[in-house]
Design a protein around this motif. Structure first.
Motif, mmCIF file in Angstrom:
data_model
loop_
_atom_site.group_PDB
_atom_site.id
_atom_site.type_symbol
_atom_site.label_atom_id
_atom_site.label_comp_id
_atom_site.label_asym_id
_atom_site.label_seq_id
_atom_site.Cartn_x
_atom_site.Cartn_y
_atom_site.Cartn_z
ATOM 1 N N THR A 97 0.815 -1.206 0.000
ATOM 2 C CA THR A 97 0.000 0.000 0.000
ATOM 3 C C THR A 97 0.854 1.263 0.000
ATOM 4 O O THR A 97 2.082 1.212 0.015
ATOM 5 N N ASP A 98 0.168 2.401 0.070
ATOM 6 C CA ASP A 98 0.852 3.688 0.133
ATOM 7 C C ASP A 98 1.459 3.974 1.501
ATOM 8 O O ASP A 98 2.207 4.944 1.651
ATOM 9 N N GLU A 99 1.163 3.143 2.503
ATOM 10 C CA GLU A 99 1.607 3.440 3.863
ATOM 11 C C GLU A 99 3.009 2.960 4.181
ATOM 12 O O GLU A 99 3.616 3.467 5.126
ATOM 13 N N ALA A 100 3.525 1.992 3.451
ATOM 14 C CA ALA A 100 4.812 1.412 3.850
ATOM 15 C C ALA A 100 5.562 0.850 2.655
ATOM 16 O O ALA A 100 4.988 0.536 1.606
ATOM 17 N N VAL A 101 6.861 0.715 2.851
ATOM 18 C CA VAL A 101 7.750 0.060 1.902
ATOM 19 C C VAL A 101 8.916 -0.473 2.721
ATOM 20 O O VAL A 101 9.248 0.081 3.771
ATOM 21 N N ILE A 102 9.517 -1.570 2.273
ATOM 22 C CA ILE A 102 10.630 -2.149 3.016
ATOM 23 C C ILE A 102 11.848 -2.281 2.110
ATOM 24 O O ILE A 102 11.721 -2.606 0.924
ATOM 25 N N ALA A 103 13.023 -2.018 2.679
ATOM 26 C CA ALA A 103 14.263 -1.985 1.891
ATOM 27 C C ALA A 103 14.822 -3.372 1.597
ATOM 28 O O ALA A 103 15.608 -3.531 0.671
ATOM 29 N N TRP A 104 14.442 -4.353 2.372
ATOM 30 C CA TRP A 104 15.114 -5.647 2.317
ATOM 31 C C TRP A 104 14.813 -6.404 1.026
ATOM 32 O O TRP A 104 13.724 -6.301 0.466
ATOM 33 N N ALA A 105 15.781 -7.233 0.628
ATOM 34 C CA ALA A 105 15.653 -8.018 -0.600
ATOM 35 C C ALA A 105 15.504 -9.504 -0.313
ATOM 36 O O ALA A 105 15.815 -10.337 -1.165
ATOM 37 N N ASP A 106 15.022 -9.872 0.878
ATOM 38 C CA ASP A 106 14.858 -11.290 1.230
ATOM 39 C C ASP A 106 13.898 -11.976 0.266
ATOM 40 O O ASP A 106 12.706 -11.631 0.199
ATOM 41 N N GLY A 107 14.379 -12.986 -0.445
ATOM 42 C CA GLY A 107 13.519 -13.790 -1.301
ATOM 43 C C GLY A 107 12.631 -12.944 -2.192
ATOM 44 O O GLY A 107 13.087 -12.040 -2.894
ATOM 45 N N SER A 108 11.337 -13.218 -2.127
ATOM 46 C CA SER A 108 10.370 -12.489 -2.955
ATOM 47 C C SER A 108 9.689 -11.358 -2.194
ATOM 48 O O SER A 108 8.664 -10.846 -2.636
ATOM 49 N N ILE A 376 11.141 8.202 -3.096
ATOM 50 C CA ILE A 376 11.822 6.905 -3.009
ATOM 51 C C ILE A 376 12.394 6.599 -4.388
ATOM 52 O O ILE A 376 11.703 6.073 -5.261
ATOM 53 N N THR A 377 13.641 6.961 -4.585
ATOM 54 C CA THR A 377 14.316 6.676 -5.848
ATOM 55 C C THR A 377 14.762 5.224 -5.903
ATOM 56 O O THR A 377 14.677 4.565 -6.939
ATOM 57 N N ASN A 378 15.194 4.711 -4.758
ATOM 58 C CA ASN A 378 15.668 3.336 -4.664
ATOM 59 C C ASN A 378 15.035 2.701 -3.435
ATOM 60 O O ASN A 378 15.295 3.111 -2.301
ATOM 61 N N SER A 380 15.595 0.000 -1.969
ATOM 62 C CA SER A 380 16.533 -0.670 -1.066
ATOM 63 C C SER A 380 17.350 0.304 -0.214
ATOM 64 O O SER A 380 18.099 -0.123 0.659
ATOM 65 N N THR A 381 17.188 1.597 -0.435
ATOM 66 C CA THR A 381 17.898 2.609 0.345
ATOM 67 C C THR A 381 16.989 3.130 1.445
ATOM 68 O O THR A 381 15.979 3.779 1.159
ATOM 69 N N PHE A 382 17.340 2.864 2.692
ATOM 70 C CA PHE A 382 16.461 3.234 3.799
ATOM 71 C C PHE A 382 16.182 4.728 3.838
ATOM 72 O O PHE A 382 15.084 5.151 4.214
ATOM 73 N N THR A 383 17.143 5.539 3.482
ATOM 74 C CA THR A 383 16.959 6.991 3.572
ATOM 75 C C THR A 383 16.114 7.558 2.433
ATOM 76 O O THR A 383 15.863 8.759 2.390
ATOM 77 N N TRP A 496 0.621 5.446 -6.231
ATOM 78 C CA TRP A 496 1.703 5.854 -5.343
ATOM 79 C C TRP A 496 3.021 5.322 -5.900
ATOM 80 O O TRP A 496 3.026 4.445 -6.768
ATOM 81 N N GLN A 497 4.122 5.879 -5.415
ATOM 82 C CA GLN A 497 5.426 5.488 -5.935
ATOM 83 C C GLN A 497 5.654 3.987 -5.795
ATOM 84 O O GLN A 497 5.398 3.404 -4.750
ATOM 85 N N TRP A 498 6.116 3.398 -6.864
ATOM 86 C CA TRP A 498 6.486 1.987 -6.970
ATOM 87 C C TRP A 498 5.293 1.030 -7.004
ATOM 88 O O TRP A 498 5.473 -0.178 -7.043
ATOM 89 N N LYS A 499 4.084 1.560 -7.021
ATOM 90 C CA LYS A 499 2.942 0.693 -7.297
ATOM 91 C C LYS A 499 3.088 0.174 -8.721
ATOM 92 O O LYS A 499 3.301 0.949 -9.657
ATOM 93 N N GLY A 500 3.042 -1.121 -8.901
ATOM 94 C CA GLY A 500 3.198 -1.724 -10.218
ATOM 95 C C GLY A 500 4.625 -1.875 -10.676
ATOM 96 O O GLY A 500 4.877 -2.381 -11.770
ATOM 97 N N GLY A 501 5.593 -1.415 -9.845
ATOM 98 C CA GLY A 501 6.992 -1.673 -10.158
ATOM 99 C C GLY A 501 7.743 -0.534 -10.799
ATOM 100 O O GLY A 501 8.922 -0.700 -11.143
ATOM 101 N N THR A 502 7.121 0.631 -10.967
ATOM 102 C CA THR A 502 7.842 1.788 -11.490
ATOM 103 C C THR A 502 7.828 2.904 -10.452
ATOM 104 O O THR A 502 6.890 3.017 -9.663
ATOM 105 N N MET A 503 8.846 3.739 -10.478
ATOM 106 C CA MET A 503 8.970 4.765 -9.449
ATOM 107 C C MET A 503 7.764 5.684 -9.409
ATOM 108 O O MET A 503 7.261 6.038 -8.335
ATOM 109 N N SER A 504 7.259 6.076 -10.556
ATOM 110 C CA SER A 504 6.120 6.990 -10.586
ATOM 111 C C SER A 504 4.800 6.299 -10.290
ATOM 112 O O SER A 504 3.803 6.964 -9.999
#
Length: 534
Positions: A97-108, A376-378, A380-383, A496-504
């Motif tokens: 959702t628009d409320e959260a994103v996580i930097a980790w790359a664990d599995g899927s 959120i440009t990347n 995986s970058t926490f900042t 929202w950003q990264w919905k569907g896999g693209t930054m925009s």
């Protein structure tokens, strides 16, 4: 007082012959004893204290992945930390959702950030398996506590009466797991204590059939659960059953195609007048380490208990939620923790729901922005993305909690504020059993506590309700369900950003309103049919 998990909930119960509720005989899904010295059910239940120990196991199972914190996992093939119920609910309800994103790359895990998951996603498999295990344990407890069984063991009348309440609580917790399965996966099997023990293929039911089963159970529990606030803190009562019933009625159009808004407004009125009260304390108190005693507890109808000394689960529950939200320039000690895991943040579209990012115009907008980029440009970058400081492992007066590695902060599953919001939404959707003036009054209580501006009836529409639910309930595992109910989760009406896999962000397929039945689950029970689109 808190339930003594230290001496009760870690009592390791494995029951010989139980299989996972929703699976058959695939080895990695079987729930069996770890060794021959573990308790067998009939021997174990000879001890009168065992009944409350198993009940506590059911409650503790919402936080931990096994009986020794994260160590001895309940489910073979899933580590204890990754199979924590609360952690998995956060992962499935917040990350897409628009409320959260996580930097980790664990599995899927990254595919949950972008709504690009597949049936092979191990975190969806973990969620399905955890809820299923919880149902299995509740079913076995109900099998072991029939009048016939209790009489054969010589259980006295006073303990029988207490066990009757335990049984009602087990049925509630089973219903709670069925609601999560129905909400996330749609058509799932139903098994109860009346079904055989052992390997069999339970029949997949439609979402509407699961809804009807849960509805019937929750209505029936009104006669057997403890009265409002008559139970120990952390254990459910009749009001919790009403609350869960109101929740499924609120989502009835999604689950069954039929709106039930009149019932929502009626139930919420009963909940609000039940003896639980809106907490007239600062909003931050609700998410502090002493939220079981600082006044916030008066609002908590159903909390998942945390206790740094008694519940040794580093990767589970609130330990995950708080640790993962700390990183960048955040001083972990200021959050009452021993360090950060540089994981979860929020997206800029959610930040935009607040008048500012400094908690000036709304005290609920608690973001850490120092060194954090709004965009959120990347992933995986926490900042990249503002950090969220809603939960803290310090007491409301600033004094320390018991420990810094595992928090004391309880997680509010059901609270009165949500009943206010459900009532208001039902009224806006046309419920004749409520009225707009009352709804506006409830919303303004929330906003007064948040030191936000007041609203009038002219402001109360569905867009406002969705935004206000976000402001009040963010990171409490509601957002995915809310967005689906409002038609905003998939598709292009809310981006929202990264919905569907693209930054925009891009529109996503509507079939993703349902998660796929995990591939391993279908492998174990080939009678299950996959959800459309997967």
């Amino acid at each position: 007082m808190k339930i003594s998990f230290k001496y009760i909930s870690y009592f390791f119960l494995f029951i010989l012959g139980i299989s996972m509720t929703l699976t058959s005989c695939t080895d990695d899904l079987n729930v069996t004893p770890k060794d021959d010295d573990e308790f067998l059910s009939e021997t174990f239940f000879q001890d009168p204290a065992s009944y409350k120990q198993v009940l506590a196991k059911l409650y503790a199972g919402l936080y931990v992945g096994g009986n020794d914190g994260d160590g001895q996992a309940d489910i073979a093939g899933l580590s204890g930390d990754f199979s924590s119920y609360l952690r998995l609910l956060f992962v499935t309800q917040e990350l897409p959702t628009d409320e959260a994103v996580i930097a980790w790359a664990d599995g899927s895990l990254p595919t949950l950030n972008t709504q690009t998951w597949s049936p092979a996603n191990e975190f969806l498999y973990g969620t399905y398996s955890r809820a299923s295990y919880h149902i299995s344990l509740a079913n076995e407890f109900l099998r072991q506590t029939t009048d016939e069984k209790l009489t054969s063991r010589g259980v006295d009348a006073s303990l029988k009466a207490e066990i009757a309440t335990f049984r009602a609580e087990a049925r509630f917790l089973r219903a709670y797991s069925y609601v999560n399965l129905m909400d996330l996966f749609g058509n799932v099997p139903i098994t109860t204590e009346a079904d055989p023990v052992g390997f069999f293929y339970p029949v997949q039911k439609t979402r509407a059939e699961v809804f009807a089963f849960v509805e019937s159970e929750l209505k029936d529990l009104d006669s057997s659960l403890a009265n409002a606030r008559a139970n120990e803190y952390g254990r459910v009562d009749k009001v919790a059953a009403k609350f869960l019933l109101a929740q499924i009625y609120l989502n009835s159009k999604v689950y069954t195609g039929t709106e039930r808004n009149n019932e929502v407004a009626t139930l919420c009125t009963e909940i609000i007048n039940s003896g639980y009260t809106f907490a007239n304390v600062p909003y931050a108190y609700l998410f502090s380490a002493d939220n079981d005693k600082n006044g916030a507890q008066n609002e908590f109808i159903f909390p998942i208990i945390s206790d740094g000394n008694a519940i040794r689960a580093t990767g589970g529950g609130m330990s995950f939620i708080i640790h993962a939200s700390i990183g960048g320039s955040i001083d972990a000690a200021s959050r009452g923790m021993d360090g950060g895991w540089f994981g979860t943040r929020t997206r800029k579209e959610f930040v935009a729901l607040f008048p500012d990012a400094t908690a000036t115009g709304d005290k609920r907008g608690t973001f850490h922005t120092d060194g954090q980029a709004l965009d959120i440009t990347n992933i995986s970058t926490f900042t990249d993305g503002y950090a969220v400081t809603k939960y803290i492992n310090k007491k409301s007066d600033g004094s320390p909690a018991q420990r810094t590695d595992i928090p004391d902060t309880d997680f509010p599953v059901f609270r009165v504020s949500d009943a206010y919001l459900m009532y208001a939404e039902a009224v806006v959707r046309g419920a004749s059993t409520g009225n707009i003036a009352t709804a506006v009054g409830y919303i303004n209580q929330l906003r007064t506590r948040a030191q936000a501006s007041q609203i009038s009836s002219a402001n109360l529409n569905l867009d406002f309700i969705l935004a206000e639910r976000g402001r009040e309930l963010f990171w409490e595992c509601h957002r995915r369900t809310d967005l689906i109910r409002f038609g905003k989760f998939t598709g292009g009406s809310k981006i929202w950003q990264w919905k569907g896999g693209t930054m925009s962000g891009v529109a996503t397929e509507s079939y993703r309103d349902l998660m796929p039945i995990p591939a391993k689950t279908i492998q174990a029970n080939p009678t299950l049919k996959q959800n459309p689109g997967y």
